[in-house]
Design a protein around this motif. Structure first.
Motif, PDB file in Angstrom:
ATOM      1  N   LEU A 193      39.659  41.325  21.965  1.00  0.00           N
ATOM      2  CA  LEU A 193      39.329  41.467  23.374  1.00  0.00           C
ATOM      3  C   LEU A 193      39.204  40.107  24.055  1.00  0.00           C
ATOM      4  N   SER A 194      38.792  39.084  23.297  1.00  0.00           N
ATOM      5  CA  SER A 194      38.648  37.759  23.898  1.00  0.00           C
ATOM      6  C   SER A 194      39.996  37.191  24.338  1.00  0.00           C
ATOM      7  N   GLU A 195      41.110  37.732  23.762  1.00  0.00           N
ATOM      8  CA  GLU A 195      42.434  37.290  24.186  1.00  0.00           C
ATOM      9  C   GLU A 195      42.857  37.946  25.491  1.00  0.00           C
ATOM     10  N   LEU A 196      42.147  39.007  25.890  1.00  0.00           N
ATOM     11  CA  LEU A 196      42.523  39.760  27.075  1.00  0.00           C
ATOM     12  C   LEU A 196      42.510  38.891  28.322  1.00  0.00           C
ATOM     13  N   THR A 197      41.443  38.109  28.517  1.00  0.00           N
ATOM     14  CA  THR A 197      41.327  37.375  29.763  1.00  0.00           C
ATOM     15  C   THR A 197      42.436  36.340  29.935  1.00  0.00           C
ATOM     16  N   THR A 198      42.834  35.689  28.821  1.00  0.00           N
ATOM     17  CA  THR A 198      43.921  34.716  28.898  1.00  0.00           C
ATOM     18  C   THR A 198      45.226  35.399  29.257  1.00  0.00           C
ATOM     19  N   GLU A 199      45.529  36.500  28.570  1.00  0.00           N
ATOM     20  CA  GLU A 199      46.753  37.243  28.838  1.00  0.00           C
ATOM     21  C   GLU A 199      46.716  37.880  30.227  1.00  0.00           C
ATOM     22  N   ALA A 200      45.544  38.400  30.605  1.00  0.00           N
ATOM     23  CA  ALA A 200      45.417  39.037  31.918  1.00  0.00           C
ATOM     24  C   ALA A 200      45.683  38.030  33.028  1.00  0.00           C
ATOM     25  N   SER A 201      45.128  36.823  32.879  1.00  0.00           N
ATOM     26  CA  SER A 201      45.336  35.799  33.898  1.00  0.00           C
ATOM     27  C   SER A 201      46.818  35.496  34.089  1.00  0.00           C
ATOM     28  N   LYS A 202      47.565  35.467  32.972  1.00  0.00           N
ATOM     29  CA  LYS A 202      49.011  35.238  33.064  1.00  0.00           C
ATOM     30  C   LYS A 202      49.711  36.415  33.753  1.00  0.00           C
ATOM     31  N   LYS A 203      49.334  37.618  33.376  1.00  0.00           N
ATOM     32  CA  LYS A 203      50.062  38.800  33.846  1.00  0.00           C
ATOM     33  C   LYS A 203      49.770  39.151  35.304  1.00  0.00           C
ATOM     34  N   ILE A 204      48.572  38.860  35.781  1.00  0.00           N
ATOM     35  CA  ILE A 204      48.259  39.219  37.170  1.00  0.00           C
ATOM     36  C   ILE A 204      48.811  38.187  38.153  1.00  0.00           C
ATOM     37  N   GLY A 205      49.237  37.049  37.625  1.00  0.00           N
ATOM     38  CA  GLY A 205      49.926  36.081  38.464  1.00  0.00           C
ATOM     39  C   GLY A 205      49.145  35.653  39.691  1.00  0.00           C
ATOM     40  N   TYR A 206      49.783  35.750  40.858  1.00  0.00           N
ATOM     41  CA  TYR A 206      49.161  35.268  42.091  1.00  0.00           C
ATOM     42  C   TYR A 206      48.236  36.278  42.746  1.00  0.00           C
ATOM     43  N   SER A 207      47.982  37.412  42.115  1.00  0.00           N
ATOM     44  CA  SER A 207      47.254  38.519  42.736  1.00  0.00           C
ATOM     45  C   SER A 207      45.985  38.064  43.461  1.00  0.00           C
ATOM     46  N   PRO A 208      45.882  38.345  44.752  1.00  0.00           N
ATOM     47  CA  PRO A 208      44.664  37.972  45.481  1.00  0.00           C
ATOM     48  C   PRO A 208      43.482  38.875  45.170  1.00  0.00           C
ATOM     49  N   PHE A 209      43.773  40.091  44.642  1.00  0.00           N
ATOM     50  CA  PHE A 209      42.701  41.023  44.287  1.00  0.00           C
ATOM     51  C   PHE A 209      42.966  41.611  42.896  1.00  0.00           C
ATOM     52  N   ASN A 232      38.583  60.065  31.786  1.00  0.00           N
ATOM     53  CA  ASN A 232      37.965  59.714  33.057  1.00  0.00           C
ATOM     54  C   ASN A 232      37.754  58.216  33.197  1.00  0.00           C
ATOM     55  N   ILE A 233      37.765  57.773  34.441  1.00  0.00           N
ATOM     56  CA  ILE A 233      37.434  56.392  34.769  1.00  0.00           C
ATOM     57  C   ILE A 233      35.943  56.170  34.533  1.00  0.00           C
ATOM     58  N   ASN A 234      35.587  54.991  34.045  1.00  0.00           N
ATOM     59  CA  ASN A 234      34.189  54.606  33.928  1.00  0.00           C
ATOM     60  C   ASN A 234      33.777  53.957  35.249  1.00  0.00           C
ATOM     61  N   ASP A 235      33.196  54.757  36.130  1.00  0.00           N
ATOM     62  CA  ASP A 235      32.875  54.257  37.471  1.00  0.00           C
ATOM     63  C   ASP A 235      31.870  53.117  37.452  1.00  0.00           C
ATOM     64  N   SER A 236      30.958  53.129  36.476  1.00  0.00           N
ATOM     65  CA  SER A 236      29.938  52.087  36.430  1.00  0.00           C
ATOM     66  C   SER A 236      30.527  50.715  36.110  1.00  0.00           C
ATOM     67  N   LYS A 237      31.728  50.664  35.558  1.00  0.00           N
ATOM     68  CA  LYS A 237      32.366  49.398  35.222  1.00  0.00           C
ATOM     69  C   LYS A 237      33.598  49.118  36.086  1.00  0.00           C
ATOM     70  N   THR A 238      33.744  49.866  37.154  1.00  0.00           N
ATOM     71  CA  THR A 238      34.900  49.709  38.027  1.00  0.00           C
ATOM     72  C   THR A 238      34.565  48.810  39.212  1.00  0.00           C
ATOM     73  N   LYS A 239      35.348  47.738  39.404  1.00  0.00           N
ATOM     74  CA  LYS A 239      35.108  46.785  40.487  1.00  0.00           C
ATOM     75  C   LYS A 239      36.436  46.295  41.062  1.00  0.00           C
ATOM     76  N   ILE A 240      36.414  45.982  42.342  1.00  0.00           N
ATOM     77  CA  ILE A 240      37.531  45.290  42.971  1.00  0.00           C
ATOM     78  C   ILE A 240      37.074  43.854  43.181  1.00  0.00           C
ATOM     79  N   LEU A 241      37.734  42.917  42.531  1.00  0.00           N
ATOM     80  CA  LEU A 241      37.313  41.524  42.518  1.00  0.00           C
ATOM     81  C   LEU A 241      38.286  40.639  43.281  1.00  0.00           C
TER      82      LEU A 241
END
Length: 533
Positions: free
Chosen positions: A110-126, A252-261
């Motif tokens: 899971l610790s690799e997720l943030t590095t890979e996620a940052s690459k994959k989301i690219g320029y995303s403002p949200f 189901n979605i986990n609403d308690s952990k759902t955020k728009i950042l």
């Protein structure tokens, strides 16, 4: 997958099914001939810890029932791999483990997720951050076939032996591992990790087809999503579609952990980034810092402080992994740090496994430990956790006593065998058989040993080591008699000690025990004798 992937990775390393391949030889055709027989079996429950103090149940399935699931996955591996490869979002694509790995299938941490996620989301403002609520316990086994063949087709043809819908068979085989239950799949065995990833990867494709135009880039690790989007409006649209798709599969979605950042918000906790940096410094990666005992103690104290501040055991686990990386168990500074380890196991139960692994490594190296202190601490904690039915803590602490050959008095043995849990009781039996428990435990197993209930592990262990001479009963009796007569080894205490006696081997495996994960949300295919594991 049967050899290394049956027991949950959260169990001590003495629990091993490597010997099953040898023990099954000679009856594989007979076993396969019964594949579609209705022989539902129970599994051994394992009440485990989580980093935040909550609990999670794992399961050790009956080996014959699990054989069928592992066999199906092996025979259909191309289908699984194609699905994993086709996912537009997954960063948890399983890969085959090497012979030197402890697990047959490896999923990126899971610790690799943030590095890979940052690459994959690219320029995303949200960024839409969300996850699936109670993923494994919520999977509807029929949805395995729905995901593979389409919901409408699968609902029209529910025949287990359907030639057009082969994954109907997998649905049936999975249910047979859990008393025919359709709700949820077991947490722990590697085959079930593959099943869950298969379903999630299919949903990735459906989501991309439906709203891919709205997504700049995305990353999913098992049940955790980071979806990069152009606007908050797009985030709401995509969330709504993901919620709809999941609901079709009874998820189901986990609403308690759902955020728009905001796209600028760090994807990883800053404390974790900073603590890992200090860990690297302590490892000597930074020339300005040396691993003096003061540095080590300061690092531990900082981890403990972070743990208290953020209400999580994760900083302490990072600290214990660091002690392994600097090989503290080989150094004189051990005596200064050892009392910290003894105190940690009282207040951080999620860290008991790492602490035990470090102590056992030192013992394997023939180095001195505070035997009196560890004996007193462990005896106290075992009795405490037995009262709470905390399997994880009890099993690991008992394993520590056995590996270090610390005193296990009769009254403690009596308390252990009074537990209804087969992981605990089978480890007691193994300890006695190995000469690490002085007197034979007064454990009555009866005149007939069930082969399909939640005590399958205890019964098979007892027969294999000669603790009981009773015959097996139940629908798996023939297979269990064969395994017992071949003295199948399911618990091997000495094996781990022999492995970690080598100076180059770390105390904490890199492919199990949640190594290098921020938290714990989340597995050789061969054909010798026709057995695909």
């Amino acid at each position: 997958m049967l050899q290394k992937g049956l027991f949950p990775e959260t169990l001590p390393p003495c629990f091993s099914t490597v010997d099953l391949k040898r023990a099954l030889r000679g009856i594989v055709p007979e076993v396969r001939a019964k594949e579609l027989h209705k022989r539902p079996t129970d599994y051994v429950r394992y009440n485990g810890t989580k980093h935040d103090g909550s609990r999670r149940f794992f399961g050790s399935p009956n080996p014959i029932s699990y054989f069928y699931v592992a066999d199906f996955v092996s025979k259909n591996w191309r289908t699984f791999d194609e699905r994993f490869t086709a996912s537009p979002f997954s960063v948890s694509r399983p890969r085959e483990g090497q012979d030197t790995d402890d697990r047959p299938v490896i999923i990126p941490s899971l610790s690799e997720l943030t590095t890979e996620a940052s690459k994959k989301i690219g320029y995303s403002p949200f960024i839409l951050k969300t996850d699936i609520a109670q993923f494994f316990p919520s999977i509807y086994t029929h949805s395995i076939s729905w995901s593979a063949h389409g919901i409408e087709r699968a609902k029209k043809d529910t025949e287990v032996s359907s030639k057009d819908l082969p994954f109907n068979r997998l649905d049936f085989l999975v249910r047979n591992c859990q008393l025919a239950e359709t709700r949820g799949v077991l947490v722990g065995p590697d085959a079930f990790r593959l099943v869950s990833e298969f379903i999630a990867a299919g949903i990735d494709g459906e989501l991309f087809d439906a709203v891919g135009a709205e997504i700049v880039g995305a990353a999913r690790h098992v049940d955790d999503y980071y979806l990069g989007l152009q606007s908050e409006t797009a985030a709401i649209v995509v969330l709504s579609k993901l919620r709809e798709l999941l609901q079709r599969y009874n998820l189901n979605i986990n609403d308690s952990k759902t955020k728009i950042l905001s796209g600028l918000e760090p994807l990883n906790d800053l404390w974790a980034q900073e603590l890992r940096q200090e860990s690297r410094n302590l490892n000597g990666y930074n020339v300005y810092v040396t691993d003096t005992v003061d540095d080590i103690v300061l690092f531990i104290n900082k981890a403990l402080d972070l743990s208290a501040t953020f209400k999580t055991d994760s900083p302490v686990k990072i600290a214990l992994r660091t002690l392994d990386q600097i090989r503290l168990y080989r150094k004189d500074e051990w005596s200064v740090v050892e009392p910290y380890l003894q105190r940690i196991i009282f207040h951080h139960p999620h860290c008991i496994d790492y602490a035990a692994l470090l102590v056992v490594k030192r013992v394997a190296l023939n180095k001195k430990i505070d035997s009196e202190g560890w004996t007193a601490a462990v005896h106290h904690l075992v009795l405490r956790h037995l009262a709470f039915n905390h399997h994880h803590e009890v099993v690991w602490l008992l394993w520590l006593l056995l590996c270090c050959r610390l005193d296990i008095p009769d009254e403690l043995v009596t308390a252990l065998i009074a537990s209804p849990n087969a992981h605990i009781r089978s480890l007691v039996v193994a300890g006695f058989a190995d000469g690490r428990i002085a007197r034979k435990p007064k454990l009555s197993l009866g005149g007939k040993l069930p082969s399909t209930d939640q005590n399958w592990l205890l019964n098979l262990q007892a027969r294999s080591v000669g603790f009981s001479k009773a015959s097996f009963g139940g629908s798996m009796s023939a297979e269990f008699e064969h395994l017992a007569n071949r003295n199948v080894v399911l618990i091997d205490i000495q094996d781990h000690l022999d492995k970690v006696q080598k100076g180059s081997v770390h105390a904490i495996s890199r492919t199990r025990y949640g190594y290098d994960r921020q938290d714990d949300d989340y597995y050789d295919f061969g054909d010798d004798d026709g057995i695909a594991f």
